[in-house]
Enzyme design. Structure first.
Site, PDB file in Angstrom:
ATOM      1  N   CYS A 133      -6.326   2.221   5.538  1.00 22.68           N
ATOM      2  CA  CYS A 133      -7.049   1.132   5.817  1.00 22.68           C
ATOM      3  C   CYS A 133      -7.026   0.809   7.322  1.00 22.68           C
ATOM      4  O   CYS A 133      -6.163   1.045   7.811  1.00 22.68           O
ATOM      5  CB  CYS A 133      -6.461  -0.283   5.167  1.00 22.68           C
ATOM      6  SG  CYS A 133      -4.919  -0.508   5.398  1.00 22.68           S
TER       7      CYS A 133
ATOM      8  N   GLU B 264       0.996   4.054   1.777  1.00 27.73           N
ATOM      9  CA  GLU B 264       1.303   4.703   3.069  1.00 27.73           C
ATOM     10  C   GLU B 264       2.695   3.616   3.531  1.00 27.73           C
ATOM     11  O   GLU B 264       3.578   4.193   4.052  1.00 27.73           O
ATOM     12  CB  GLU B 264       0.125   4.472   4.336  1.00 27.73           C
ATOM     13  CG  GLU B 264      -0.880   5.380   3.796  1.00 27.73           C
ATOM     14  CD  GLU B 264      -2.064   4.665   3.103  1.00 27.73           C
ATOM     15  OE1 GLU B 264      -3.224   5.004   3.299  1.00 27.73           O
ATOM     16  OE2 GLU B 264      -1.772   3.734   2.296  1.00 27.73           O
TER      17      GLU B 264
ATOM     18  N   HIS C  68       0.777  -1.311   0.008  1.00 22.39           N
ATOM     19  CA  HIS C  68       0.012   0.023   0.210  1.00 22.39           C
ATOM     20  C   HIS C  68       0.920   1.352   0.135  1.00 22.39           C
ATOM     21  O   HIS C  68       2.081   1.184   0.431  1.00 22.39           O
ATOM     22  CB  HIS C  68      -0.835   0.045   1.132  1.00 22.39           C
ATOM     23  CG  HIS C  68      -2.003  -1.022   1.063  1.00 22.39           C
ATOM     24  ND1 HIS C  68      -3.126  -0.679   2.285  1.00 22.39           N
ATOM     25  CD2 HIS C  68      -2.300  -1.963   0.287  1.00 22.39           C
ATOM     26  CE1 HIS C  68      -3.728  -1.912   1.664  1.00 22.39           C
ATOM     27  NE2 HIS C  68      -3.407  -2.363   0.631  1.00 22.39           N
TER      28      HIS C  68
END
Length: 146
Positions: free
Chosen positions: A78, A54, A52
């Protein structure tokens, strides 16, 4: 454009570059900005949907660099990962960022509630910066969620 919009625009550019390359996952862009205003990391969701954005933006930074920083993320970090790894909201909390600016909420069951987790941890969360642009980018992803 104000500073938040300028940084979010760059995060959206990163996400757009990865659009169509992330499988069923949305292409997300993330910038980490130091307290002095300098961009210290930027990333987008990896090919195939992992890692992801981040996670990628944080992985090259130390806690000394991220503490007090601001993260700009195009889609809500998330709340849960299907892989069992630490969620993006947890990673941002652990990095001790002071602020997270998000363009759009994530309606996916594993995504939503990430903002709540970060707020509960004391992070200043701002939602809706360039929201229209983000929602246009994620229109197909949003439509795929039951």
């Amino acid at each position: 454009m104000n500073t938040d919009e300028i940084h979010m625009q760059r995060a959206l550019e990163l996400a757009q570059f990865q659009s169509g390359r992330t499988g069923v996952n949305p292409a997300v862009g993330c910038l980490i900005v130091a307290p002095d205003g300098q961009v210290i990391s930027e990333a987008a969701t990896g090919d195939g949907g992992r890692p992801h954005a981040e996670q990628m933006a944080l992985e090259s930074l130390s806690l000394a660099q991220t503490e007090g920083a601001t993260a700009y993320v195009t889609l809500e970090p998330c709340h849960q990962r299907s892989t069992g790894e630490a969620s993006c909201s947890t990673r941002l909390i652990d990095a001790k960022v002071a602020r997270v600016v998000v363009a759009a909420r994530d309606p996916h069951p594993q995504g939503r509630l990430g903002l709540n987790r970060m707020q509960d941890a004391g992070i200043d969360v701002k939602l809706g910066v360039l929201q229209g642009e983000a929602e246009a980018l994620y229109q197909e992803f949003f439509a795929s969620i039951d």
